[in-house]
Design an enzyme around this catalytic site. Structure first.
Site, PDB file in Angstrom:
ATOM      1  N   TYR A  96      53.956  -4.774  -2.137  1.00  0.00           N
ATOM      2  CA  TYR A  96      53.754  -4.530  -3.686  1.00  0.00           C
ATOM      3  C   TYR A  96      52.487  -5.087  -3.562  1.00  0.00           C
ATOM      4  CZ  TYR A  96      57.810  -4.092  -6.536  1.00  0.00           C
ATOM      5  OH  TYR A  96      58.701  -3.329  -7.074  1.00  0.00           O
ATOM      6  N   PRO A 105      56.453   0.984 -14.039  1.00  0.00           N
ATOM      7  CA  PRO A 105      58.020   1.447 -13.489  1.00  0.00           C
ATOM      8  C   PRO A 105      57.455   0.085 -11.879  1.00  0.00           C
ATOM      9  CG  PRO A 105      56.167   2.662 -12.790  1.00  0.00           C
ATOM     10  CD  PRO A 105      55.618   2.610 -13.830  1.00  0.00           C
ATOM     11  N   HIS A 153      68.227  -4.422   0.269  1.00  0.00           N
ATOM     12  CA  HIS A 153      67.196  -5.518   1.371  1.00  0.00           C
ATOM     13  C   HIS A 153      67.089  -7.326  -0.221  1.00  0.00           C
ATOM     14  CE1 HIS A 153      63.680  -2.274   1.011  1.00  0.00           C
ATOM     15  NE2 HIS A 153      64.783  -2.423   1.897  1.00  0.00           N
ATOM     16  N   TYR A 170      63.887  -9.631 -11.102  1.00  0.00           N
ATOM     17  CA  TYR A 170      63.792  -8.676 -10.289  1.00  0.00           C
ATOM     18  C   TYR A 170      65.324  -8.182  -9.814  1.00  0.00           C
ATOM     19  CZ  TYR A 170      61.717  -5.358  -6.865  1.00  0.00           C
ATOM     20  OH  TYR A 170      60.977  -4.208  -6.473  1.00  0.00           O
ATOM     21  N   LYS A 184      62.875  -1.260 -12.968  1.00  0.00           N
ATOM     22  CA  LYS A 184      63.894  -2.016 -14.340  1.00  0.00           C
ATOM     23  C   LYS A 184      64.494  -0.361 -14.841  1.00  0.00           C
ATOM     24  CE  LYS A 184      64.192  -6.098 -13.870  1.00  0.00           C
ATOM     25  NZ  LYS A 184      64.678  -5.714 -12.484  1.00  0.00           N
TER      26      LYS A 184
HETATM   27  C1  FAD Z   1      57.517   7.999 -11.348  1.00  0.00           C
HETATM   28  C2  FAD Z   1      58.775   7.233 -11.855  1.00  0.00           C
HETATM   29  C3  FAD Z   1      59.099   6.361 -10.793  1.00  0.00           C
HETATM   30  C4  FAD Z   1      60.447   5.224 -11.880  1.00  0.00           C
HETATM   31  N1  FAD Z   1      60.849   4.346 -10.039  1.00  0.00           N
HETATM   32  C5  FAD Z   1      61.938   3.653 -11.197  1.00  0.00           C
HETATM   33  C6  FAD Z   1      62.344   2.509 -10.531  1.00  0.00           C
HETATM   34  O1  FAD Z   1      62.008   2.340  -9.084  1.00  0.00           O
HETATM   35  N2  FAD Z   1      63.081   1.390 -10.832  1.00  0.00           N
HETATM   36  C7  FAD Z   1      64.093   1.874 -12.099  1.00  0.00           C
HETATM   37  O2  FAD Z   1      64.886   1.188 -12.132  1.00  0.00           O
HETATM   38  N3  FAD Z   1      63.633   3.076 -12.317  1.00  0.00           N
HETATM   39  C8  FAD Z   1      62.396   4.016 -11.977  1.00  0.00           C
HETATM   40  N4  FAD Z   1      61.956   4.779 -13.426  1.00  0.00           N
HETATM   41  C9  FAD Z   1      62.062   5.215 -14.101  1.00  0.00           C
HETATM   42  C10 FAD Z   1      64.090   6.285 -13.892  1.00  0.00           C
HETATM   43  O3  FAD Z   1      63.955   7.444 -13.520  1.00  0.00           O
HETATM   44  C11 FAD Z   1      64.577   6.351 -15.868  1.00  0.00           C
HETATM   45  O4  FAD Z   1      64.310   4.743 -16.449  1.00  0.00           O
HETATM   46  C12 FAD Z   1      65.409   6.994 -15.689  1.00  0.00           C
HETATM   47  O5  FAD Z   1      65.683   8.150 -15.627  1.00  0.00           O
HETATM   48  C13 FAD Z   1      66.471   6.264 -17.260  1.00  0.00           C
HETATM   49  O6  FAD Z   1      67.970   7.348 -17.091  1.00  0.00           O
HETATM   50  P1  FAD Z   1      68.097   8.205 -18.095  1.00  0.00           P
HETATM   51  O7  FAD Z   1      69.470   9.025 -18.375  1.00  0.00           O
HETATM   52  O8  FAD Z   1      68.094   7.061 -19.734  1.00  0.00           O
HETATM   53  O9  FAD Z   1      67.678   9.182 -18.902  1.00  0.00           O
HETATM   54  P2  FAD Z   1      66.840  10.812 -17.913  1.00  0.00           P
HETATM   55  O10 FAD Z   1      66.620  10.435 -16.729  1.00  0.00           O
HETATM   56  O11 FAD Z   1      65.108  10.866 -18.615  1.00  0.00           O
HETATM   57  O12 FAD Z   1      67.419  11.798 -18.639  1.00  0.00           O
HETATM   58  C14 FAD Z   1      67.469  12.250 -19.933  1.00  0.00           C
HETATM   59  C15 FAD Z   1      68.564  13.794 -19.827  1.00  0.00           C
HETATM   60  O13 FAD Z   1      68.112  14.239 -20.718  1.00  0.00           O
HETATM   61  C16 FAD Z   1      67.755  15.556 -20.854  1.00  0.00           C
HETATM   62  N5  FAD Z   1      67.932  16.207 -22.580  1.00  0.00           N
HETATM   63  C17 FAD Z   1      66.904  15.504 -22.752  1.00  0.00           C
HETATM   64  N6  FAD Z   1      65.988  16.352 -24.060  1.00  0.00           N
HETATM   65  C18 FAD Z   1      67.475  16.712 -24.481  1.00  0.00           C
HETATM   66  C19 FAD Z   1      68.159  17.412 -25.359  1.00  0.00           C
HETATM   67  N7  FAD Z   1      67.208  17.832 -26.298  1.00  0.00           N
HETATM   68  N8  FAD Z   1      68.828  18.401 -25.223  1.00  0.00           N
HETATM   69  C20 FAD Z   1      70.221  18.399 -23.801  1.00  0.00           C
HETATM   70  N9  FAD Z   1      69.652  17.313 -23.185  1.00  0.00           N
HETATM   71  C21 FAD Z   1      68.119  16.935 -22.865  1.00  0.00           C
HETATM   72  C22 FAD Z   1      67.016  15.780 -19.990  1.00  0.00           C
HETATM   73  O14 FAD Z   1      66.628  17.039 -19.320  1.00  0.00           O
HETATM   74  C23 FAD Z   1      67.911  14.255 -18.125  1.00  0.00           C
HETATM   75  O15 FAD Z   1      67.961  15.639 -18.109  1.00  0.00           O
HETATM   76  C24 FAD Z   1      61.325   5.879 -12.541  1.00  0.00           C
HETATM   77  C25 FAD Z   1      60.516   6.756 -13.530  1.00  0.00           C
HETATM   78  C26 FAD Z   1      59.396   7.223 -13.215  1.00  0.00           C
HETATM   79  C27 FAD Z   1      59.068   9.075 -13.921  1.00  0.00           C
END
Ligand code: FAD
Length: 389
Positions: A200, A292, A72, A384, A296
């Site tokens: 948006y 969201p 995009h 962005y 980011k």
């Molecule tokens: C509805 C929604 C929409 C979003 N839209 C966007 C977007 O458009 N753009 C964007 O950049 N971000 C977006 N986000 C945010 C993005 O999804 C998260 O920032 C991203 O998933 C972060 O990745 P992570 O690996 O840090 O954490 P997570 O994806 O939360 O992964 C953490 C992992 O650790 C595991 N875990 C937790 N506790 C333990 C434990 N005690 N032992 C072992 N494993 C454990 C969990 O099961 C999980 O698999 C959105 C989030 C949501 C909820």
């Protein structure tokens, strides 16, 4: 068991770190609480910055992303029925890519499996130990048996509800938080997106976002009260409400259909400092959450991973821990800028029920300024598409 880096969490942060380290010959084990299917079933982020794309290429998982991702050049903003466009490419020379978190996760899982990287799914009672000393360990239970991993470093990639941040010594974690008085009700549907770019929408009825995952799969959100549940929102009510928040052209173009996923997410800004506790490092949602609106969250998880990866590589290649020492400050400097941007976008585009007349006038002036001024549009675009790292 012994490894160099024990990674807790197989979300995007943990899987990406594991893949980058493995390609550099650094041994690692990932411990994940859930099953792989559960991790893949979570519908979350969809929009990635150019820096994240480059990092995924570096991790060797860029092929499908380039084949199927939608590039995009800009985004659209509908203000009370009139649509405007911010041209990222013209203003910054950069673009963003629509490619779902589910797809990124799948690509990283497949690359890890192909390289025989060890991921222990359904690891219970994962506990990081002794990370303030030189010989950290991680204990966990799997299929009824207790296990322990000795390692050089622990990467806490376990999300907001994870165990790593909570394992830091009492009094050493400082948290900063803002909870917003509304949520986002999101649906996924196998319908053609209403527009080639995200829209948006700011409307007197509240915010709405028209997004997508592919040319045939749409993702739409409407701002809703935190007290609502998905049961309050049958598909028909959702589409009716969404239409009321769109501009006339989008209302005509919108294709509706049955939802294949529906969920409500609360909006929150959160930062935990520092991101390092001895030999344990936090990355991604384990250390910070953004609303969201600025897309980011996943991108910040990726930039944390880039910094941590560089620091770990430097340690093993040169024996220097300078980059590890600098990791928390370096990551937080970028985190806070994304926090500011996400808060700002949220504040500018949503309806706040407790806003005074003055607040509403300032909010309208802010948006008017952003759309009318090239300097202000460039600032939005620059944030962005992602600040450099
Ligand atoms: C509805 C929604 C929409 C979003 N839209 C966007 C977007 O458009 N753009 C964007 O950049 N971000 C977006 N986000 C945010 C993005 O999804 C998260 O920032 C991203 O998933 C972060 O990745 P992570 O690996 O840090 O954490 P997570 O994806 O939360 O992964 C953490 C992992 O650790 C595991 N875990 C937790 N506790 C333990 C434990 N005690 N032992 C072992 N494993 C454990 C969990 O099961 C999980 O698999 C959105 C989030 C949501 C909820």
């Amino acid at each position: 068991m012994r490894t160099q880096v024990a990674i807790i969490g197989a979300g995007p942060a943990g899987l990406l770190l594991g893949q980058l380290l493995r390609r550099d010959g650094i041994d690692n084990v990932i411990l994940e609480r859930q099953t792989a299917e559960h991790v893949l079933g979570r519908i979350r982020a969809g929009l990635i910055e150019q820096g994240t794309v480059e990092l995924l290429e570096q991790a060797g998982v860029g092929d499908r992303l380039h084949r199927e991702g939608l590039v995009h050049d800009g985004t659209q903003i509908n203000v009370d029925g009139t649509r405007h466009r911010i041209d990222f490419k013209a203003l910054t020379g950069k673009t963003v890519t629509v490619y779902g978190q589910t797809e990124i996760t799948r690509d990283l899982m497949e690359a890890r499996a192909a390289a025989s990287g060890l991921t222990v799914y359904e690891a219970e009672a994962v506990t990081p130990l002794d990370f303030l000393g030189d010989r950290p360990r991680v204990r966990y239970r799997h299929q009824g048996k207790d296990h322990e991993i000795e390692c050089d470093f622990i990467a806490g990639c376990d999300g907001y509800h994870g165990v790593c941040r909570q394992s830091a010594p009492a009094g050493t974690v400082h948290t900063y938080e803002r909870v917003y008085p509304f949520g986002w009700l999101g649906i996924l549907s196998d319908t053609r997106p209403v527009s080639e770019e995200l829209i948006y929408n700011r409307s007197p009825r509240g915010f709405a976002l028209c997004s997508m995952r592919s040319p045939t799969r749409s993702r739409y959100y409407v701002q809703c009260p935190l007290t609502d549940t998905v049961e309050d929102w049958p598909d028909e009510r959702f589409w009716d409400e969404l239409k009321l928040r769109l501009d006339p052209q989008a209302r005509t173009d919108l294709v509706t259909g049955p939802s294949i996923e529906k969920s409500i997410a609360a909006l929150r800004s959160f930062v935990a400092e520092p991101m390092r506790f001895g030999r344990m490092f936090l990355a991604g949602d384990a250390a910070h959450i953004v609303p969201p609106t600025g897309a980011k969250g996943l991108n910040l998880a990726a930039s944390d991973v880039a910094f941590l990866f560089e620091a770990v590589v430097e340690f093993y290649k040169s024996g220097s821990s300078a980059a590890l020492d600098y990791y928390s400050a370096r990551a937080l400097a970028r985190v806070w800028k994304a926090e500011r941007f996400s808060w700002w976008m949220t504040t500018m585009l949503h309806k706040f029920d407790d806003a005074s007349g003055f607040d509403r006038k300032v909010q309208a002036a802010e948006l008017d300024y952003v759309l009318a001024s090239q300097a202000a549009s460039t600032s939005l675009a620059e944030n962005y598409v992602g600040l450099p790292y």
